[in-house]
Design an enzyme around this catalytic site. Structure first.
Site, mmCIF file in Angstrom:
data_model
loop_
_atom_site.group_PDB
_atom_site.id
_atom_site.type_symbol
_atom_site.label_atom_id
_atom_site.label_comp_id
_atom_site.label_asym_id
_atom_site.label_seq_id
_atom_site.Cartn_x
_atom_site.Cartn_y
_atom_site.Cartn_z
ATOM 1 N N GLU A 189 12.217 1.697 -3.301
ATOM 2 C CA GLU A 189 11.952 3.061 -2.828
ATOM 3 C C GLU A 189 12.709 3.331 -1.533
ATOM 4 O O GLU A 189 13.167 4.450 -1.284
ATOM 5 C CB GLU A 189 10.435 3.267 -2.652
ATOM 6 C CG GLU A 189 9.753 3.400 -4.011
ATOM 7 C CD GLU A 189 8.317 2.944 -4.044
ATOM 8 O OE1 GLU A 189 7.689 2.764 -2.991
ATOM 9 O OE2 GLU A 189 7.808 2.750 -5.171
ATOM 10 N N GLY A 233 1.557 -2.847 -6.188
ATOM 11 C CA GLY A 233 1.472 -1.521 -5.589
ATOM 12 C C GLY A 233 0.152 -0.842 -5.898
ATOM 13 O O GLY A 233 -0.847 -1.068 -5.213
ATOM 14 N N GLY A 234 0.135 -0.030 -6.937
ATOM 15 C CA GLY A 234 -1.032 0.779 -7.291
ATOM 16 C C GLY A 234 -2.361 0.023 -7.262
ATOM 17 O O GLY A 234 -3.347 0.485 -6.654
ATOM 18 N N HIS A 263 12.773 -2.662 -0.303
ATOM 19 C CA HIS A 263 12.059 -2.161 -1.483
ATOM 20 C C HIS A 263 12.911 -1.081 -2.159
ATOM 21 O O HIS A 263 13.603 -0.321 -1.479
ATOM 22 C CB HIS A 263 10.692 -1.607 -1.064
ATOM 23 C CG HIS A 263 9.807 -1.286 -2.237
ATOM 24 N ND1 HIS A 263 9.970 -0.146 -2.990
ATOM 25 C CD2 HIS A 263 8.794 -1.974 -2.797
ATOM 26 C CE1 HIS A 263 9.069 -0.150 -3.963
ATOM 27 N NE2 HIS A 263 8.337 -1.247 -3.872
ATOM 28 N N TRP A 286 0.817 -1.222 0.000
ATOM 29 C CA TRP A 286 0.000 0.000 0.000
ATOM 30 C C TRP A 286 0.849 1.270 0.000
ATOM 31 O O TRP A 286 0.335 2.366 -0.187
ATOM 32 C CB TRP A 286 -0.938 0.001 1.212
ATOM 33 C CG TRP A 286 -2.032 -1.030 1.140
ATOM 34 C CD1 TRP A 286 -2.057 -2.164 0.361
ATOM 35 C CD2 TRP A 286 -3.263 -1.034 1.865
ATOM 36 N NE1 TRP A 286 -3.226 -2.859 0.570
ATOM 37 C CE2 TRP A 286 -3.982 -2.185 1.496
ATOM 38 C CE3 TRP A 286 -3.820 -0.169 2.813
ATOM 39 C CZ2 TRP A 286 -5.238 -2.495 2.030
ATOM 40 C CZ3 TRP A 286 -5.061 -0.473 3.351
ATOM 41 C CH2 TRP A 286 -5.771 -1.626 2.954
HETATM 42 P P1 PGA Z 1 3.315 -0.951 -8.702
HETATM 43 O O1 PGA Z 1 4.269 -1.095 -7.418
HETATM 44 O O2 PGA Z 1 2.469 -2.208 -8.751
HETATM 45 O O3 PGA Z 1 2.507 0.282 -8.454
HETATM 46 O O4 PGA Z 1 4.194 -0.840 -9.885
HETATM 47 C C1 PGA Z 1 4.872 -2.306 -7.081
HETATM 48 C C2 PGA Z 1 5.726 -2.131 -5.866
HETATM 49 O O5 PGA Z 1 6.389 -1.104 -5.733
HETATM 50 O O6 PGA Z 1 5.789 -3.033 -5.008
#
Ligand code: PGA
Length: 248
Positions: A96, A233-234, A94, A10
């Site tokens: 990020e 993710g999204g 991750h 999320w």
């Molecule tokens: P996404 O993100 O499905 O929005 O591409 C995946 C994630 O970062 O785990």
């Protein structure tokens, strides 16, 4: 046969009240005994989320934690805290977190060891940038990330890990890796696990694909032998997440 796993990441979305509304909306949509479903929600919603899914098979995961046991680490959350409130999974490394919070392979390894100590299933992320893919160093880079992440992890524990292959260029971009590209890297991760441990461990460990997974591409991806599910993710914030779980 490895069971398919669909984990929703999320990220930094939903307030606690929105999180509970979303969980209640998703609960009936993600009923599928053949798939292990996980919601990785923000810290402040974890306790509420654990309670909200207690009558289901959905597992709740955190998106991060700090590897130290306890102490003067203002703002951090420990594995024991997650364990105590019933969190069963945690995302580690991750891209990020690597990009914005300077998480290194060494930190990822420390977190992996600590998660295992508290019997929290780690979802260990790896992935290459577009530059690395174009330079032809994807497999080398992923193999290095995996070897560093699993340093000093026993084979018995490694078997319990979940690995998520997430090409950075596919995250949040709508540009999904082709199923062949994803399969190639997931197969190489399995080969790497086999090299570190043995064939048995490699056959048991779960390897997910992540990066723009949606109802439109899930079937193609999940057909592949080495792709055991997805880190989403999204789409994990939408009813469409139910279609990903019920991909068949
Ligand atoms: P996404 O993100 O499905 O929005 O591409 C995946 C994630 O970062 O785990």
């Amino acid at each position: 046969m490895r069971k398919k796993i669909v984990a929703g990441n999320w990220k930094m979305n939903t307030t606690p009240s929105q999180a509970i509304d979303l969980i209640e909306k998703l609960k009936p949509l993600v009923k599928n005994d053949d798939v292990e479903v996980i919601f990785c929600v923000p810290y402040v919603s974890l306790m509420l989320a654990v309670d909200a899914v207690k009558d289901t098979k959905i597992g709740i995961g955190a998106q991060n934690f700090y590897f130290e046991e306890s102490g003067a680490y203002t703002g951090e959350i420990s594995a024991s805290m997650l364990k105590d409130i019933g969190v069963k999974y945690v995302i580690i490394g991750h891209s990020e977190r690597r990009q914005y919070f300077n998480e290194t392979d060494e930190i990822v390894n420390k977190k992996l060891l600590k998660a295992f100590e508290y019997e929290i299933t780690p979802i260990v992320c790896c992935g290459e940038t577009l530059e690395q893919r174009e330079a032809g160093v994807t497999i080398d880079h992923i193999t290095t990330q995996i070897k560093n992440a699993f340093r000093n992890v026993s084979d018995d524990l490694a078997k319990k890990a979940i690995i998520a292959y997430e090409p950075i260029w596919a995250i949040g971009t709508g540009v999904v890796a082709t199923s062949d590209q994803a399969e190639e890297v997931c197969a190489s991760i399995r080969a790497c696990i086999s090299e570190i441990y043995d064939k048995e461990t490699a056959e048991i460990i779960s390897i997910l694909y992540g990066g723009s997974v949606s109802s439109a591409n899930v079937k193609e991806l999940f057909k592949k032998h080495n792709i055991d599910g997805g880190l989403v993710g999204g789409v994990s914030l939408k009813p469409e997440f139910g279609d990903v779980v019920n991909y068949k």
